[in-house]
Scaffold this motif. Sequence first.
Motif, PDB file in Angstrom:
ATOM      1  N   TYR A   1     -11.962 -17.502   0.015  1.00 29.35           N
ATOM      2  CA  TYR A   1     -10.547 -17.774  -0.243  1.00 29.35           C
ATOM      3  C   TYR A   1      -9.958 -16.737  -1.191  1.00 29.35           C
ATOM      4  N   ASP A   2     -10.710 -16.344  -2.201  1.00 27.08           N
ATOM      5  CA  ASP A   2     -10.233 -15.295  -3.109  1.00 27.08           C
ATOM      6  C   ASP A   2      -9.964 -14.002  -2.338  1.00 27.08           C
ATOM      7  N   LYS A   3     -10.852 -13.677  -1.387  1.00 27.03           N
ATOM      8  CA  LYS A   3     -10.667 -12.465  -0.579  1.00 27.03           C
ATOM      9  C   LYS A   3      -9.427 -12.593   0.301  1.00 27.03           C
ATOM     10  N   ALA A   4      -9.244 -13.763   0.924  1.00 24.97           N
ATOM     11  CA  ALA A   4      -8.066 -13.967   1.768  1.00 24.97           C
ATOM     12  C   ALA A   4      -6.784 -13.880   0.939  1.00 24.97           C
ATOM     13  N   THR A   5      -6.812 -14.471  -0.246  1.00 24.80           N
ATOM     14  CA  THR A   5      -5.641 -14.415  -1.130  1.00 24.80           C
ATOM     15  C   THR A   5      -5.356 -12.988  -1.554  1.00 24.80           C
ATOM     16  N   ALA A   6      -6.396 -12.230  -1.856  1.00 27.80           N
ATOM     17  CA  ALA A   6      -6.221 -10.827  -2.239  1.00 27.80           C
ATOM     18  C   ALA A   6      -5.607 -10.025  -1.099  1.00 27.80           C
ATOM     19  N   ASP A   7      -6.023 -10.308   0.147  1.00 24.87           N
ATOM     20  CA  ASP A   7      -5.437  -9.622   1.301  1.00 24.87           C
ATOM     21  C   ASP A   7      -3.959  -9.978   1.457  1.00 24.87           C
ATOM     22  N   LEU A   8      -3.630 -11.256   1.274  1.00 22.68           N
ATOM     23  CA  LEU A   8      -2.232 -11.688   1.389  1.00 22.68           C
ATOM     24  C   LEU A   8      -1.373 -11.042   0.310  1.00 22.68           C
ATOM     25  N   VAL A   9      -1.881 -11.000  -0.913  1.00 26.64           N
ATOM     26  CA  VAL A   9      -1.140 -10.362  -1.998  1.00 26.64           C
ATOM     27  C   VAL A   9      -1.000  -8.866  -1.748  1.00 26.64           C
ATOM     28  N   SER A  10      -2.040  -8.237  -1.231  1.00 25.89           N
ATOM     29  CA  SER A  10      -1.966  -6.815  -0.912  1.00 25.89           C
ATOM     30  C   SER A  10      -0.871  -6.542   0.108  1.00 25.89           C
ATOM     31  N   TYR A  11      -0.768  -7.425   1.092  1.00 27.83           N
ATOM     32  CA  TYR A  11       0.293  -7.261   2.091  1.00 27.83           C
ATOM     33  C   TYR A  11       1.670  -7.445   1.457  1.00 27.83           C
ATOM     34  N   LEU A  12       1.824  -8.433   0.583  1.00 27.53           N
ATOM     35  CA  LEU A  12       3.109  -8.665  -0.085  1.00 27.53           C
ATOM     36  C   LEU A  12       3.508  -7.466  -0.942  1.00 27.53           C
ATOM     37  N   VAL A  13       2.513  -6.859  -1.602  1.00 29.40           N
ATOM     38  CA  VAL A  13       2.786  -5.656  -2.391  1.00 29.40           C
ATOM     39  C   VAL A  13       3.219  -4.520  -1.482  1.00 29.40           C
ATOM     40  N   TRP A  14       2.499  -4.329  -0.390  1.00 28.69           N
ATOM     41  CA  TRP A  14       2.854  -3.262   0.563  1.00 28.69           C
ATOM     42  C   TRP A  14       4.229  -3.507   1.164  1.00 28.69           C
ATOM     43  N   MET A  15       4.525  -4.746   1.523  1.00 24.47           N
ATOM     44  CA  MET A  15       5.800  -5.073   2.152  1.00 24.47           C
ATOM     45  C   MET A  15       6.973  -4.767   1.223  1.00 24.47           C
ATOM     46  N   GLY A  16       6.773  -4.903  -0.088  1.00 28.07           N
ATOM     47  CA  GLY A  16       7.840  -4.625  -1.037  1.00 28.07           C
ATOM     48  C   GLY A  16       8.236  -3.163  -1.070  1.00 28.07           C
ATOM     49  N   GLU A  17       7.322  -2.278  -0.687  1.00 28.05           N
ATOM     50  CA  GLU A  17       7.623  -0.842  -0.639  1.00 28.05           C
ATOM     51  C   GLU A  17       6.657  -0.168   0.329  1.00 28.05           C
ATOM     52  N   PRO A  18       6.923  -0.250   1.636  1.00 25.89           N
ATOM     53  CA  PRO A  18       5.998   0.320   2.621  1.00 25.89           C
ATOM     54  C   PRO A  18       5.788   1.819   2.468  1.00 25.89           C
ATOM     55  N   MET A  19       6.759   2.519   1.894  1.00 24.00           N
ATOM     56  CA  MET A  19       6.658   3.974   1.755  1.00 24.00           C
ATOM     57  C   MET A  19       6.031   4.396   0.428  1.00 24.00           C
ATOM     58  N   ALA A  20       5.463   3.443  -0.320  1.00 19.23           N
ATOM     59  CA  ALA A  20       4.912   3.775  -1.634  1.00 19.23           C
ATOM     60  C   ALA A  20       3.811   4.830  -1.542  1.00 19.23           C
ATOM     61  N   GLY A  21       2.924   4.690  -0.554  1.00 15.39           N
ATOM     62  CA  GLY A  21       1.842   5.662  -0.404  1.00 15.39           C
ATOM     63  C   GLY A  21       2.353   7.053  -0.094  1.00 15.39           C
ATOM     64  N   ALA A  22       3.299   7.140   0.836  1.00 15.61           N
ATOM     65  CA  ALA A  22       3.884   8.443   1.175  1.00 15.61           C
ATOM     66  C   ALA A  22       4.649   9.018  -0.006  1.00 15.61           C
TER      67      ALA A  22
END
Length: 252
Positions: free
Chosen positions: A200-221
Amino acid sequence: MRMKAMKKFLTALLFAPLLAVASGAEVHLDKAPVSTDPAALQNGAKLFVNYCLNCHGASYMRYNRLEQIGLSEQMIRDNLMFTADKIGEPMRIAMQRDEAKQWFGAAPPDLTVIARSRASEVGSGADWLYTYLRGFYRDDTRPTGWNNVIFENVGMPHVLYELQGEQRGKVVEHEDSHGNKTKTIQVEPGKPGKMSAEEYDKATADLVSYLVWMGEPMAGARKTIGTFVIAFLGLLFVLSYLLKKNYWRDIH
């Protein structure tokens, strides 16, 4: 006298929020293991669509942007597009805002930039979300039957309880150096869910990672471009300095 009264009023108005924060209970946030791995982001997107998108929209995020995390258009259509017909549509929900307010007491917020908006002095928005999603516990006094360790009297039910299970809340008293007593809630394992605590901790971490990415999809670029710009400016500075030395060598 009126001027002094006005100064006191303005001082109280300006510093009241700071005093309120200072007097509140200290909030401990767990460090979120945010990942940029495509597999983690894809799993987070699946969890978001299946568990969050029923009530919370992401109206500033379009489905076709999910191709940036390694999903094909067909995969998005077959597995993630339940509220739209076209791949370029935003991730909206069918529920009306006024109806949601009537049912839940407050309209569920849009989650497009939730990871950025929840940043605070005690941790990042990712840390807050990671702690929040793992901090639900059973509370029969609440209308939904749920409460949360960092969001007291939360109106949202624990939508991931089938995965995590049901935790119990335990009141713990603390005493600071001045003898003041405070109470905090600690969660204890209860009825198990479909996942182990580690899963569950891993699933939650994946969900949070997606929420972080969704807030700024171009952050990596953006970060990659920034690195190249800094490197280019550094090289330009060296060349400019050598050129200056060459122009002024006969004068010095």
